[in-house]
Scaffold this motif. Structure first.
Motif, PDB file in Angstrom:
ATOM      1  N   PHE A   1     -16.538  31.384  76.989  1.00 27.02           N
ATOM      2  CA  PHE A   1     -17.214  31.767  75.819  1.00 27.02           C
ATOM      3  C   PHE A   1     -17.048  33.314  75.670  1.00 27.02           C
ATOM      4  N   SER A   2     -16.716  33.876  74.639  1.00 24.53           N
ATOM      5  CA  SER A   2     -16.542  35.525  74.620  1.00 24.53           C
ATOM      6  C   SER A   2     -17.907  36.103  74.509  1.00 24.53           C
ATOM      7  N   HIS A   3     -18.845  35.422  74.048  1.00 28.69           N
ATOM      8  CA  HIS A   3     -20.179  35.994  74.033  1.00 28.69           C
ATOM      9  C   HIS A   3     -21.134  35.762  75.101  1.00 28.69           C
TER      10      HIS A   3
ATOM     11  N   MET B   1     -18.693  37.580  58.515  1.00 25.58           N
ATOM     12  CA  MET B   1     -19.904  37.274  58.695  1.00 25.58           C
ATOM     13  C   MET B   1     -20.730  38.230  57.767  1.00 25.58           C
ATOM     14  N   GLU B   2     -20.323  39.295  57.198  1.00 22.87           N
ATOM     15  CA  GLU B   2     -20.813  39.956  56.313  1.00 22.87           C
ATOM     16  C   GLU B   2     -20.570  39.421  54.847  1.00 22.87           C
TER      17      GLU B   2
ATOM     18  N   SER C   1     -25.528  42.636  60.717  1.00 24.69           N
ATOM     19  CA  SER C   1     -25.834  42.935  62.208  1.00 24.69           C
ATOM     20  C   SER C   1     -27.180  42.944  62.926  1.00 24.69           C
ATOM     21  N   ASP C   2     -28.269  43.071  61.780  1.00 22.16           N
ATOM     22  CA  ASP C   2     -29.665  43.033  62.030  1.00 22.16           C
ATOM     23  C   ASP C   2     -29.928  41.584  61.972  1.00 22.16           C
ATOM     24  N   ILE C   3     -29.179  40.844  61.506  1.00 19.30           N
ATOM     25  CA  ILE C   3     -29.873  39.329  61.566  1.00 19.30           C
ATOM     26  C   ILE C   3     -28.745  38.104  62.005  1.00 19.30           C
ATOM     27  N   ILE C   4     -27.706  38.526  62.436  1.00 16.69           N
ATOM     28  CA  ILE C   4     -26.861  37.608  63.119  1.00 16.69           C
ATOM     29  C   ILE C   4     -26.727  38.248  64.714  1.00 16.69           C
ATOM     30  N   PRO C   5     -27.430  37.501  65.645  1.00 16.97           N
ATOM     31  CA  PRO C   5     -27.081  38.035  66.873  1.00 16.97           C
ATOM     32  C   PRO C   5     -25.774  38.364  67.210  1.00 16.97           C
TER      33      PRO C   5
ATOM     34  N   HIS D   1     -23.994  38.465  75.451  1.00 17.64           N
ATOM     35  CA  HIS D   1     -23.884  39.807  75.303  1.00 17.64           C
ATOM     36  C   HIS D   1     -22.930  40.087  74.111  1.00 17.64           C
ATOM     37  N   MET D   2     -22.863  41.340  73.750  1.00 14.46           N
ATOM     38  CA  MET D   2     -21.957  41.670  72.637  1.00 14.46           C
ATOM     39  C   MET D   2     -20.658  41.824  73.049  1.00 14.46           C
ATOM     40  N   VAL D   3     -19.566  41.451  72.512  1.00 13.42           N
ATOM     41  CA  VAL D   3     -18.155  41.574  72.994  1.00 13.42           C
ATOM     42  C   VAL D   3     -17.666  42.995  72.767  1.00 13.42           C
ATOM     43  N   ASP D   4     -17.079  43.698  73.804  1.00 15.30           N
ATOM     44  CA  ASP D   4     -16.699  44.906  73.853  1.00 15.30           C
ATOM     45  C   ASP D   4     -15.186  45.141  72.922  1.00 15.30           C
ATOM     46  N   ILE D   5     -15.486  45.669  71.927  1.00 14.65           N
ATOM     47  CA  ILE D   5     -14.242  45.822  70.977  1.00 14.65           C
ATOM     48  C   ILE D   5     -13.658  47.283  70.992  1.00 14.65           C
ATOM     49  N   GLY D   6     -14.081  47.978  72.052  1.00  9.20           N
ATOM     50  CA  GLY D   6     -13.662  49.453  72.132  1.00  9.20           C
ATOM     51  C   GLY D   6     -12.192  49.559  72.196  1.00  9.20           C
TER      52      GLY D   6
END
Length: 158
Positions: free
Chosen positions: A4-6, A113-114, A70-74, A14-19
């Motif tokens: 799973f990516s998350h 998601m937005e 991003s404040d409400i969707i983990p 964890h938050m996926v690294d999109i860097g």
């Protein structure tokens, strides 16, 4: 451990690294439908709802929801949105209100998601502002209509 990516190798969220991803133009459109009574549709058309201009408030709420997604969707990445719009159509023949959101961004991750948050919160705002007229409204449908950009390319709902 995890495919799973998350989730980390230890199974922790964890938050996926999109860097390392490249920026691209991204767009998403989402839809919500609210079934409601003739009394609500009349109040919306005539702008006579006791709480004020419902349609304008729905638009503002939808835009704010996209901005705060991003404040409400983990684990959702904060995005610098280029555009958010909310289109609302009253449909007396089907006793409903159609809501469509559009979000655009130039970035490393999608804006689905937005768009979904914008349509959802616009629908919730309609309910909140008109529940004194009729609490029987039903938010019947929330769905993604389209997304463009990124590795997965263009997708459209059937």
């Amino acid at each position: 451990m995890s495919e799973f990516s998350h989730l980390s190798d230890k199974g922790e969220a964890h938050m996926v690294d999109i860097g390392n991803k490249h920026d691209s133009q991204r767009l998403a459109r989402a839809y919500a439908r609210v079934a409601c009574s003739d009394a609500i549709l009349s109040a919306l058309a005539d702008q006579t709802a006791a709480k004020g201009d419902v349609l304008a408030t729905m638009r503002i709420a939808g835009i704010q929801a996209a901005k705060k997604c991003s404040d409400i969707i983990p684990l959702c990445h904060p995005l610098m949105l280029n555009k958010v719009s909310i289109d609302i159509e009253l449909d007396p023949s089907n006793q409903c209100v159609h809501i469509e959101s559009l979000c655009k961004v130039s970035g490393k991750t999608g804006v689905e998601m937005e768009a979904l948050s914008a349509a959802s919160v616009a629908a919730l705002t309609l309910y909140d502002m008109c529940k004194a007229i009729d609490k029987g409204m039903i938010i019947e449908e929330i769905k993604l209509l389209e997304k463009k950009g990124g590795k997965s390319g263009h997708w459209e709902s059937e």
